[in-house]
Design an enzyme around this catalytic site. Structure first.
Site, short mmCIF file in Angstrom:
data_model
loop_
_atom_site.label_atom_id
_atom_site.label_comp_id
_atom_site.label_asym_id
_atom_site.label_seq_id
_atom_site.Cartn_x
_atom_site.Cartn_y
_atom_site.Cartn_z
N ARG A 1 11.93 6.11 35.90
CA ARG A 1 12.11 5.98 37.36
C ARG A 1 10.79 5.69 38.05
NH1 ARG A 1 16.54 8.54 39.84
NH2 ARG A 1 15.35 8.72 41.76
N TYR B 1 17.07 8.90 24.83
CA TYR B 1 16.63 7.53 24.49
C TYR B 1 15.15 7.41 24.79
CZ TYR B 1 17.78 6.78 29.52
OH TYR B 1 17.88 6.88 30.88
N ASP C 1 22.34 6.81 48.09
CA ASP C 1 22.98 8.12 48.06
C ASP C 1 23.31 8.64 49.46
OD1 ASP C 1 22.85 8.18 45.33
OD2 ASP C 1 21.68 10.04 45.19
P1 FAD Z 1 16.84 9.40 46.89
O1 FAD Z 1 16.27 9.05 45.60
O2 FAD Z 1 17.39 10.78 47.09
O3 FAD Z 1 15.71 9.12 47.98
C1 FAD Z 1 15.80 9.62 49.30
C2 FAD Z 1 14.40 9.60 49.91
O4 FAD Z 1 14.51 9.95 51.29
C3 FAD Z 1 13.47 10.63 49.28
O5 FAD Z 1 12.23 10.02 49.02
C4 FAD Z 1 13.36 11.72 50.34
O6 FAD Z 1 12.11 12.39 50.30
C5 FAD Z 1 13.51 10.91 51.62
N1 FAD Z 1 14.03 11.69 52.76
C6 FAD Z 1 15.07 12.55 52.77
N2 FAD Z 1 15.26 13.05 54.01
C7 FAD Z 1 14.33 12.48 54.80
C8 FAD Z 1 14.02 12.58 56.19
N3 FAD Z 1 14.73 13.38 57.02
N4 FAD Z 1 12.98 11.86 56.69
C9 FAD Z 1 12.25 11.03 55.87
N5 FAD Z 1 12.48 10.91 54.54
C10 FAD Z 1 13.54 11.61 54.02
N6 FAD Z 1 21.42 6.40 38.69
C11 FAD Z 1 21.41 5.26 37.96
O7 FAD Z 1 21.57 4.17 38.54
N7 FAD Z 1 21.24 5.27 36.60
C12 FAD Z 1 21.09 6.45 35.92
O8 FAD Z 1 20.92 6.41 34.70
C13 FAD Z 1 21.11 7.69 36.66
N8 FAD Z 1 20.97 8.89 36.05
C14 FAD Z 1 20.97 10.03 36.79
C15 FAD Z 1 20.88 11.28 36.13
C16 FAD Z 1 20.87 12.48 36.88
C17 FAD Z 1 20.80 13.79 36.16
C18 FAD Z 1 20.94 12.42 38.30
C19 FAD Z 1 20.91 13.68 39.12
C20 FAD Z 1 21.05 11.18 38.96
C21 FAD Z 1 21.09 9.99 38.21
N9 FAD Z 1 21.24 8.75 38.83
C22 FAD Z 1 21.26 7.60 38.09
C23 FAD Z 1 21.43 8.67 40.30
C24 FAD Z 1 20.19 8.22 41.02
O9 FAD Z 1 19.11 9.05 40.66
C25 FAD Z 1 20.40 8.25 42.54
O10 FAD Z 1 21.64 7.66 42.87
C26 FAD Z 1 19.32 7.45 43.25
O11 FAD Z 1 18.05 7.94 42.92
C27 FAD Z 1 19.50 7.49 44.78
O12 FAD Z 1 18.43 6.83 45.38
P2 FAD Z 1 18.27 6.88 46.96
O13 FAD Z 1 17.04 6.09 47.26
O14 FAD Z 1 19.54 6.50 47.64
O15 FAD Z 1 18.03 8.42 47.32
#
Ligand code: FAD
Length: 389
Positions: A106, A215, A295
């Site tokens: 990641r 992996y 997410d």
């Molecule tokens: P996030 O990564 O949650 O990023 C949100 C960001 O917003 C963070 O940096 C946070 O600090 C910031 N933030 C939050 N609130 C505020 C605020 N009020 N003000 C300013 N900043 C804020 N996905 C895959 O595609 N392949 C995989 O193999 C996979 N494996 C996974 C395994 C596990 C065990 C888990 C738990 C998840 C896995 N996922 C996988 C899912 C994936 O990790 C998430 O769907 C993805 O990281 C979501 O990204 P995002 O940018 O939407 O949210």
């Protein structure tokens, strides 16, 4: 439209990809991230061909090939006997879908996205800004931060993850659903792992109500594993917490020695535990000039490994929607229309798999995994760079 001024909340993979897509489409972007210094907690991610295509569309094809590993030979083993229940054929994604499936760290993907964005605009990422609320009017959006500061843009894209403040303000606070599973993720320096523990190089070990998948990453410099088990409740303070190697070993104590010996090698500071949560799908993600992505819009359980993948697809479509639309509200409507049904299908796919993947009987788990992988491949053809928007 071009020349807009977008606010993106959150510098996760979704936020950085969305910002890159908007910057490439000719917009000034400010990414507002709550943490003081960006950087990802390390763990592995599967980047399936549909996400690979989105990254290629964002101009990161070469970087993906440089940071990704294509899956090595694999197998599914029985938890107690260690018997190989199924040999997994070499992944055929490149031949079948034109883009390989990659395993990436990641942190490497995150860094590639941040570097590409900063190459367009070195000031694009602002850290230490926690969104508290926003106000929107006919011409723009004001984002207000917990430190009293504010910034104005012509749209706000909430990429602030499963506990999204943007989502709560748009649609009210709903409670995330605990899926009934917890995941531990570990990263082990490859040089510490005896070769016989890595036979074959990719392995899923299935046992009653549990599974461990491992992996290699970075050409074997790291061994990544995710170990998932059922739990009646999540009692921890926080959604992802530091765990102990002893806790993982305790949970997987009846697994064969190749598994327990591997877990025992996890460096103490690289063992984390996640409560796995999702949320019920929202009928819409958008109000006027504000929308959700990744997410924040559609958190899903990780059983199909599509959470970050869907965020990357979202981002590529968002950039195209802005390029095609006459104004911000039209761009956000186009984005949502193009994405909504697809991500709900991916969410439902992941939800529907959990019971069978974590059945009591390993033979049943193996059958479920085979059917699940076949179903997952139906998502691979999607091209976020060319689907109708
Ligand atoms: P996030 O990564 O949650 O990023 C949100 C960001 O917003 C963070 O940096 C946070 O600090 C910031 N933030 C939050 N609130 C505020 C605020 N009020 N003000 C300013 N900043 C804020 N996905 C895959 O595609 N392949 C995989 O193999 C996979 N494996 C996974 C395994 C596990 C065990 C888990 C738990 C998840 C896995 N996922 C996988 C899912 C994936 O990790 C998430 O769907 C993805 O990281 C979501 O990204 P995002 O940018 O939407 O949210």
């Amino acid at each position: 439209m071009q020349g807009g001024n977008a606010l993106v909340v959150g510098a996760g993979i979704g936020g950085l990809a969305a910002a890159l897509a908007l910057a490439r489409a000719g917009h000034r972007v400010r990414v507002l991230e709550q943490v003081a210094q960006i950087g990802e907690v390390g763990a592995g991610l599967s980047i399936t061909p549909n996400a690979g295509r989105a990254l290629i569309h964002l101009g990161l094809g070469e970087q993906l090939a440089a940071i990704g590993n294509t899956p090595p030979l694999g197998a599914i083993r029985h938890y107690a006997t260690g018997e190989i229940l199924v040999t997994l054929a070499q992944d055929q994604s490149r031949e079948k879908y034109g883009v390989p499936l990659y395993h990436v760290h990641r942190a490497d993907l995150h860094s590639a996205l941040a570097t590409a964005l900063r190459a367009i605009d070195p000031e694009a990422i602002l850290t230490g800004r926690t969104l508290e609320s926003f106000e929107q009017g006919a011409r723009g959006v004001v984002a207000r931060f917990t430190d009293g500061g504010s910034l104005t843009g012509d749209c706000l894209i909430g990429c602030d993850g499963i506990h999204s403040v943007t989502r709560a303000q748009l649609f009210g606070r709903d409670r995330p659903n605990f899926t009934g599973y917890v995941a531990w993720r570990g990263l082990i320096p490859g040089e510490l792992v005896p070769p016989d523990l890595l036979d074959p190089p990719l392995c899923m070990t299935v046992g009653p109500r549990r599974m461990l998948m491992r992996y290699p990453l970075r050409r074997g410099a790291l061994i990544n594993y995710v170990a998932i088990a059922r739990r009646p409740a999540w009692m921890e303070e926080g959604w992802s917490v530091r765990s102990t190697v002893a806790e993982v070993l305790d949970e997987f104590a009846d697994f064969e020695p190749r598994v327990t010996q591997l877990i025992a090698l996890t460096p103490a500071d690289r063992c984390f535990k996640w409560g796995l949560f999702d949320r019920d799908p929202l009928p819409t993600w958008t109000q006027g000039r504000v929308t959700l992505l990744g997410d924040a819009a559609h958190p899903m359980p990780p059983f199909t490994g599509q959470g970050a993948v869907m965020a990357l697809e979202d981002a590529a479509i968002l950039g195209r929607a802005f390029a095609a639309a006459a104004d911000v509200p039209e761009a956000l409507q186009r984005y949502e229309r193009a994405r909504h049904a697809r991500v709900i299908a991916a969410l439902e796919m992941s939800r529907s798999r959990s019971e069978l993947y974590f059945a009591d009987d390993p033979a049943q788990q193996v059958r479920a995994l085979g059917a699940g992988m076949a179903e997952l491949r139906t998502l691979y053809d999607y091209d976020a760079g060319s689907v109708a928007i």
